[in-house]
Design a protein around this motif. Structure first.
Motif, PDB file in Angstrom:
ATOM      1  N   TYR A 107      34.161  43.616  43.169  1.00  0.00           N
ATOM      2  CA  TYR A 107      34.923  43.202  41.981  1.00  0.00           C
ATOM      3  C   TYR A 107      36.156  42.392  42.373  1.00  0.00           C
ATOM      4  O   TYR A 107      36.451  41.353  41.756  1.00  0.00           O
ATOM      5  N   PHE A 108      36.887  42.847  43.377  1.00  0.00           N
ATOM      6  CA  PHE A 108      38.079  42.103  43.798  1.00  0.00           C
ATOM      7  C   PHE A 108      37.727  40.704  44.281  1.00  0.00           C
ATOM      8  O   PHE A 108      38.459  39.740  44.027  1.00  0.00           O
ATOM      9  N   LEU A 156      37.083  38.706  41.182  1.00  0.00           N
ATOM     10  CA  LEU A 156      38.309  38.466  40.438  1.00  0.00           C
ATOM     11  C   LEU A 156      39.184  37.407  41.110  1.00  0.00           C
ATOM     12  O   LEU A 156      39.709  36.510  40.436  1.00  0.00           O
ATOM     13  N   GLY A 176      36.126  42.810  34.673  1.00  0.00           N
ATOM     14  CA  GLY A 176      36.459  44.223  34.795  1.00  0.00           C
ATOM     15  C   GLY A 176      35.430  45.108  34.118  1.00  0.00           C
ATOM     16  O   GLY A 176      35.049  46.163  34.651  1.00  0.00           O
ATOM     17  N   GLY A 191      42.924  45.290  39.113  1.00  0.00           N
ATOM     18  CA  GLY A 191      42.752  44.000  38.449  1.00  0.00           C
ATOM     19  C   GLY A 191      44.041  43.512  37.831  1.00  0.00           C
ATOM     20  O   GLY A 191      44.375  42.314  37.878  1.00  0.00           O
ATOM     21  N   THR A 240      45.923  40.086  39.070  1.00  0.00           N
ATOM     22  CA  THR A 240      46.151  39.014  38.098  1.00  0.00           C
ATOM     23  C   THR A 240      47.637  38.689  37.999  1.00  0.00           C
ATOM     24  O   THR A 240      48.031  37.516  37.963  1.00  0.00           O
TER      25      THR A 240
END
Length: 285
Positions: free
Chosen positions: A59-60, A63, A80, A104, A108
């Motif tokens: 996921y990172f 992102l 997410g 997240g 961001t």
């Protein structure tokens, strides 16, 4: 996001993963998964949590790539949500849902911050959180039910305020402990004690109501006083774990913020390297 911000955001992502690992290996932790046992979580295990951290790494990566490409907030929220769905599909339970949200959020904010000063990052966190909360579709969850039932802000209020439990509670507790006695594991337990006293932990509320949250506050203070006397925290933490298991009490919100604090310290160049071997040595005393 320019190349410098991208590099910083990628470095923060790697540090946050290290932080989640350090939190997992810190042993013992009352009611939480560690090297000793699964705490108050019949559906979790150490291997499952390790696998979950690997999924968060995916996921990172997604992102940070999206942030570099200038993705809109709705797209970031979608990533997410996909990460949560992937976690549930692969592991059949909620392992690091809070870490997905907080990680997240911090990544961001880091990408959008105009400089690397902590106060700038805090303001960016608050702005991003406000935007995300306004855009996201409210979902039924144990945390949402606890926030409504007990009229607490929980993780959403924490995020909207710019993560005060990270910047004003956990990090000062770490630095005070390290200054007093250069022992990362004791400093880690000092952060745990501080967070137990301050986090509006909706997991504890969901499991055990206001009595559960009050128990966290009381036990956090007890741990803090014990550490101030330079006593060994392990016997107390082991006893608390047995009691939390009997009463089904846990503290997922505390764990999420503890992992975030470990990760941010790593990013600042103060790595908390709690390995499985170190934690096992601590636990065997």
């Amino acid at each position: 996001m320019n190349c410098c911000n991208r590099s910083a955001t990628e470095a923060l992502a790697a540090a946050l993963l290290q932080g989640l690992t350090a939190e997992l290996y810190l042993t013992p932790k009352p009611g939480l998964v560690d090297l000793w046992d699964n705490g108050s979580h019949a559906d979790l295990s150490l291997p499952k949590m390790v696998a979950s951290i690997e999924l968060i790494g995916v996921y990172f990566d997604e992102l940070t790539a999206a942030l570099a490409a200038g993705a809109a907030s709705n797209e970031l929220i979608g990533l997410g949500r996909i990460a949560e769905e992937r976690m549930l599909a692969r592991l059949a339970t909620n392992t690091h849902k809070g870490a997905i949200f907080l990680g997240g959020l911090l990544l961001t904010a880091s990408a959008r911050a105009t400089d690397d000063q902590p106060e700038t990052l805090r303001l960016a966190v608050a702005a991003v959180a406000t935007e995300i909360i306004a855009l996201r579709t409210p979902a039924a969850s144990n945390g949402a039910a606890a926030r409504q039932t007990y009229r607490v802000g929980g993780i959403l209020a924490e995020a909207s305020a710019g993560l005060p439990c990270l910047f004003d509670i956990a990090l000062p507790a770490w630095h005070a402990s390290i200054t007093r006695r250069a022992d990362p594991q004791r400093a880690a337990f000092s952060m745990l004690a501080a967070l137990m006293q301050k986090v509006e932990d909706t997991t504890a509320l969901h499991r055990c109501g206001t009595a559960g949250l009050e128990r966290l506050r009381r036990d956090g203070r007890m741990l803090e006083l014990l550490l101030a006397r330079d006593e060994d925290p392990v016997p107390l933490l082991q006893q608390l774990n047995l009691e939390y298991r009997r009463s089904n009490l846990t503290m997922g919100g505390v764990a999420d913020l503890l992992g975030l604090a470990f990760g941010y310290l790593d990013f600042l160049g103060e790595p908390v390297r709690i390995s499985a071997e170190q934690a096992a040595t601590l636990d065997s005393r």
